[in-house]
Design a protein around this motif. Structure first.
Motif, short mmCIF file in Angstrom:
data_model
loop_
_atom_site.label_atom_id
_atom_site.label_comp_id
_atom_site.label_asym_id
_atom_site.label_seq_id
_atom_site.Cartn_x
_atom_site.Cartn_y
_atom_site.Cartn_z
N LEU A 276 0.26 -1.58 0.34
CA LEU A 276 -0.42 0.13 -0.06
C LEU A 276 0.47 1.18 0.24
O LEU A 276 0.67 1.75 0.87
CB LEU A 276 -0.29 0.46 1.34
N PRO A 277 1.92 1.77 -0.61
CA PRO A 277 1.94 2.72 -0.96
C PRO A 277 1.56 3.48 -1.20
O PRO A 277 0.83 3.62 -1.63
CB PRO A 277 4.11 2.30 -1.74
N ASN A 278 2.18 5.03 -0.49
CA ASN A 278 1.04 6.18 -0.90
C ASN A 278 -0.73 5.79 -0.66
O ASN A 278 -1.17 7.00 -1.09
CB ASN A 278 0.80 6.78 -2.22
N ALA A 279 -0.27 5.02 0.63
CA ALA A 279 -2.10 5.78 0.51
C ALA A 279 -2.28 5.96 1.50
O ALA A 279 -1.34 6.17 2.23
CB ALA A 279 -2.17 3.58 1.50
N ASP A 280 -3.89 6.26 1.67
CA ASP A 280 -4.22 7.63 2.63
C ASP A 280 -4.87 7.02 3.86
O ASP A 280 -5.90 6.32 3.55
CB ASP A 280 -4.80 8.63 1.80
N LEU A 281 -3.88 7.19 4.98
CA LEU A 281 -5.22 5.83 6.11
C LEU A 281 -4.69 6.74 6.88
O LEU A 281 -4.77 6.45 8.36
CB LEU A 281 -4.02 4.42 6.17
N TRP A 282 -5.90 7.69 6.67
CA TRP A 282 -6.11 8.80 8.10
C TRP A 282 -6.87 8.34 8.85
O TRP A 282 -8.23 8.33 8.41
CB TRP A 282 -6.38 10.62 7.02
#
Length: 166
Positions: free
Chosen positions: A23-29
């Motif tokens: 999950l590179p560059n994932a947005d897991l905010w």
């Protein structure tokens, strides 16, 4: 299964088995990954700001350049994790295992590092301004640090058993 990194904000996946996930560059905010197994996961340049990773396994995870600002990593296993250049400002690393972790050039300003284990961690060029530490943090850890390492005002690394290297 195809993952859309743009749709993972606020993900609820406590206790998930995500070993070696890519999950590179994932947005897991603000994702909830408490007690998750993320061993060997590729989360390079991902946003994990405000995420709950308490007691998660992130051993050998690739987190270079990731944003973990104010993330909860209390009790997390980060053995040999690559956190080079990561933003850990204000992160909770209380009792986290950072043994042999690469924290080179990471930003730990304001991070909570009480009882964290940093044995043989790479702290070259890491920033510690206002990091919350305890006297036990560096005792008996055989840590070395380069002259460029920044520590909180009043923190004396030599008095904690650390050795300055050139």
């Amino acid at each position: 299964m195809t993952w859309n990194p743009e749709s993972l904000q606020g993900l609820e996946a406590p206790n998930a088995f995500l070993q070696n996930i890519q999950l590179p560059n994932a947005d897991l905010w603000q994702a909830n990954l408490k007690n998750a197994n993320l061993r060997g996961a590729n989360l390079q340049n991902s946003s994990l700001e405000g995420a709950n990773l308490q007691k998660s396994i992130l051993a050998a995870a690739h987190l270079q350049g990731s944003r973990l600002r104010i993330a909860n990593l209390a009790g997390a296993d980060l053995f040999r994790a690559n956190l080079r250049g990561a933003n850990l400002r204000g992160a909770n690393l209380h009792s986290a295992g950072l043994v042999e972790a690469n924290l080179q050039s990471s930003d730990l300003a304001g991070a909570k590092l009480q009882m964290a284990t940093l044995y043989r961690a790479n702290l070259q060029d890491a920033k510690y301004t206002d990091a919350s530490t305890s006297p036990k943090l560096c005792e008996s850890l055989s840590l070395s640090y380069p002259c460029s390492t920044g520590f909180p005002e009043g923190f004396n690394p030599e008095s904690r058993g650390m050795v300055k290297i050139n």
